[in-house]
Design a protein around this motif. Structure first.
Motif, short mmCIF file in Angstrom:
data_model
loop_
_atom_site.label_atom_id
_atom_site.label_comp_id
_atom_site.label_asym_id
_atom_site.label_seq_id
_atom_site.Cartn_x
_atom_site.Cartn_y
_atom_site.Cartn_z
N GLU A 224 -16.45 43.68 110.24
CA GLU A 224 -15.40 42.76 110.85
C GLU A 224 -15.93 41.39 110.64
O GLU A 224 -15.10 40.38 110.19
N ALA A 225 -17.26 41.18 110.72
CA ALA A 225 -17.80 39.50 110.78
C ALA A 225 -17.57 39.29 109.19
O ALA A 225 -17.00 38.10 108.57
N ASN A 226 -17.81 40.21 108.26
CA ASN A 226 -17.71 39.88 106.80
C ASN A 226 -16.32 39.71 106.62
O ASN A 226 -15.85 38.75 105.59
N THR B 242 -25.89 52.16 113.51
CA THR B 242 -24.44 52.68 113.29
C THR B 242 -23.41 52.31 113.91
O THR B 242 -22.17 52.18 113.59
N GLU B 243 -23.52 51.61 115.09
CA GLU B 243 -22.62 50.95 116.03
C GLU B 243 -22.48 49.54 115.25
O GLU B 243 -21.35 48.76 115.34
N GLU B 244 -23.41 49.08 115.03
CA GLU B 244 -23.67 47.41 114.68
C GLU B 244 -22.79 47.17 113.20
O GLU B 244 -22.36 45.98 113.06
N ILE B 245 -23.05 48.06 112.38
CA ILE B 245 -22.47 47.82 111.19
C ILE B 245 -20.67 47.69 111.08
O ILE B 245 -20.35 46.95 110.35
N ILE B 246 -20.11 48.31 112.20
CA ILE B 246 -18.80 48.05 112.16
C ILE B 246 -18.61 46.56 112.59
O ILE B 246 -17.59 45.93 112.13
N LYS B 247 -19.23 45.88 113.50
CA LYS B 247 -19.08 44.67 113.82
C LYS B 247 -19.27 43.68 112.71
O LYS B 247 -18.92 42.72 112.44
#
Length: 140
Positions: free
Chosen positions: A122-124, A114-119
């Motif tokens: 952004e990487a996408n 749930t936290e990493e999907i934000i990163k």
């Protein structure tokens, strides 16, 4: 010992440890026995406890469904990255994603989805910008 007596003893000595099934069974017995001691108070307390248990179960189900959806989104996103020509390499407990030699994302093992999907999102965006740079011939 009757079922009622067994559940009543459990209610008195270990209410917080009673299972959902035990609570439901005792509630059913109380509702059918209008002469049971402390009937109304116990019915209310059991209903409150069952409501808490159900709320926790529903919250857990929602959380699990959210994690599954986010994991699926992450997996599909990374499949698209590979189709766009991105590569990755694993280094100990991390995975490094690159496009044409430019690093755009690092994932560490054990992170919360749930936290990493934000990163990852952004990487996408960074990857899409790199792909667009390549297509337009812009060199940064």
């Amino acid at each position: 010992m009757t079922t009622f007596n067994r559940l009543q003893e459990r209610y008195v000595t270990a209410f917080e440890a009673m299972t959902k099934e035990e609570l439901t069974d005792f509630l059913s017995l109380l509702e059918s026995d209008h002469d049971a001691p402390y009937r109304e108070r116990r019915i209310k307390r059991i209903n409150d406890k069952l409501s808490q248990i159900n709320n926790r179960e529903q919250a857990k189900q929602r959380e699990t469904a959210e994690w599954i959806a986010l994991a699926k989104e992450d997996k599909e996103m990374k499949e698209r990255w590979l189709k766009l020509g991105a590569t990755f390499r694993n280094v100990e407990s991390m995975t490094i994603w690159e496009y044409q030699g430019k690093r755009f994302y690092i994932w560490f093992s054990g992170v919360n989805v749930t936290e990493e999907i934000i990163k990852a999102r952004e990487a996408n965006n960074r990857l899409l910008a790199l792909v667009e740079e390549k297509r337009s011939g812009v060199i940064m």
